[in-house]
Scaffold this active site. Structure first.
Site, PDB file in Angstrom:
ATOM      1  N   THR A 151       0.752  -1.210  -0.117  1.00  0.00           N
ATOM      2  CA  THR A 151      -0.010   0.043  -0.088  1.00  0.00           C
ATOM      3  C   THR A 151       1.178   1.266   0.051  1.00  0.00           C
ATOM      4  O   THR A 151       1.374   1.671  -0.971  1.00  0.00           O
ATOM      5  CB  THR A 151      -0.951  -0.027   1.172  1.00  0.00           C
ATOM      6  N   THR A 188       2.136  -8.128  11.940  1.00  0.00           N
ATOM      7  CA  THR A 188       2.376  -6.794  11.323  1.00  0.00           C
ATOM      8  C   THR A 188       0.965  -6.757  10.141  1.00  0.00           C
ATOM      9  O   THR A 188       0.210  -7.583  10.185  1.00  0.00           O
ATOM     10  CB  THR A 188       3.507  -6.764  10.519  1.00  0.00           C
TER      11      THR A 188
END
Length: 404
Positions: A151, A188
């Site tokens: 992203t 994560t």
């Protein structure tokens, strides 16, 4: 920007695991944004997931299905989080389409998403992406997949290692995405580790937890835990040898220790690629009475915006470190027993500025693009390490403009 982020290099294929990526157009018009991972029959998965009460729809399903999975589907650009029953239906529909295309059971497909929270998936784009990614699957698809799951990452993050476990050569390849909204409470944002080692499903579950605790649970960018945090270990068993089926065995410990360097390096790369990062900082707390109190101090330092902005400026304002150590929830901490180092420069000894310390020496360390903060609590033998980045103007800009 990123801080000394290594290139991916050559990524080893994992026998029994094929990966494909595609330009689905979920959010981005012309970039890879969807990946499919396919395990041969007999492969197993273990995973750990966010503890957020707002866990995304794909997390809800993946938690239920992790184990003897046959496929994973991952999209970037849309988190499918805070989307209610429609989000769950869309995640199920995506898995059903994957199952049809690949010829597996829907219950054997694990979904994962990352991106903007609170928006519904474009299901036409998802189906289009699945179709294209399924055509592209190959054992060498890791690099494309690492690009597809990004992203705000500045670059893909993946690496491979070879090892010998129980006299049997094994391979491991892993990838991670994440630059912001990172203070994992399990793993994560999204991380995947493939290995050809042979393990049982129960061992894979424990392995994911143990590896996450050593790595991804030791990294923070901004102190925020994502709705979509997921870390999955995929073991195909194609390397042969005896199946590791006992977490108390020496074989398990050998396997865990062989895989740990891969995920530790991926965790460090996550901090190096923190949103707007210009500095990479290792925080090591030693001489604690317990590991939890060492982590409490380390994360208090790593989360402090006052410290992170001082690091960005290269300002050796060591009083800010004292502030963070003091406000950490450590019972009966004696400031007179605490020492503080910036790399090899002793800043404070016994809670007071060291006689030999100079501002110039501290500034020279903090001018580096990476350095270590060491805190000695003088309370015991425990120690822990956390990785983080600074807080720059660009972090604010990236997040202010995230949806625009």
């Amino acid at each position: 920007m990123a801080v000394n982020l290594p290139p991916m290099g050559d990524l080893l294929p994992i026998d029994g695991l094929s990966i494909g990526a595609a330009k689905a157009g979920v959010k981005y018009a012309d970039r890879l944004d969807l990946a499919v991972m396919v395990l041969d029959a007999g492969g197993v998965t273990g995973g750990v997931f966010t503890k957020s009460a707002f866990a995304a729809a794909p997390v809800v399903l993946a938690r239920q299905r992790v184990g003897a999975a046959r496929a994973l589907v991952v999209n970037s650009g849309n988190a499918n989080a805070a989307t209610g029953e429609r989000g769950l239906a869309d995640a199920r529909a995506t898995c059903a389409h994957v199952a049809t295309v690949l010829g597996v059971q829907e219950s054997e497909v694990l979904p994962f998403s990352t991106g903007v929270i609170g928006e519904f998936l474009d299901m036409d784009a998802m189906r289009r992406g699945v179709d294209a990614a399924a055509v592209a699957v190959s054992p060498s698809g890791w690099a494309d997949a690492a690009h597809a799951i990004m992203t705000t990452d500045t670059a893909p993050k993946a690496l491979s290692r070879s090892a010998t476990v129980g006299g049997v050569p094994i391979r491991a390849t892993g990838m991670v995405k994440g630059s912001g909204m990172i203070r994992p409470d399990m793993a994560t944002l999204l991380a995947f580790l493939g290995t050809d080692a042979a393990v049982s499903a129960d061992v894979a579950a424990t392995l994911a937890r143990d590896l996450a605790e050593r790595s991804f649970n030791r990294v923070t960018i901004d102190g925020d835990t994502s709705t979509n945090d997921s870390f999955v270990v995929m073991a195909t068993g194609k390397a042969g040898g005896r199946v590791v089926d006992d977490t108390a065995s020496s074989a398990y410990r050998e396997l865990r220790d062989a895989l740990a360097p891969v995920v530790v390096e991926l965790a460090e790369r996550t901090a190096r690629d923190g949103e707007g990062a210009t500095k990479f900082m290792t925080v090591r707390v030693e001489q604690g009475a317990s590991a939890p109190e060492c982590l409490e101090v380390a994360f208090t330092i790593a989360h402090s915006p006052l410290i992170k902005t001082a690091v960005f400026a290269g300002d050796p304002n060591w009083g800010r470190f004292c502030m963070a150590i003091g406000r950490a929830h450590v019972a009966d901490l004696d400031p007179g027993a605490v020492d503080l180092y910036l790399d090899d420069v002793c800043v404070a000894r016994g809670g007071l500025m060291a006689d030999e310390y100079t501002e110039e020496a501290g500034a020279a360390v903090m001018a580096r693009d990476e350095f270590t903060v060491r805190v000695l609590l003088g309370r015991g033998d425990a120690s822990e390490t956390v990785w983080t980045s600074d807080l720059s103007y660009d972090y604010v800009r990236i997040n202010a403009e995230y949806r625009t």
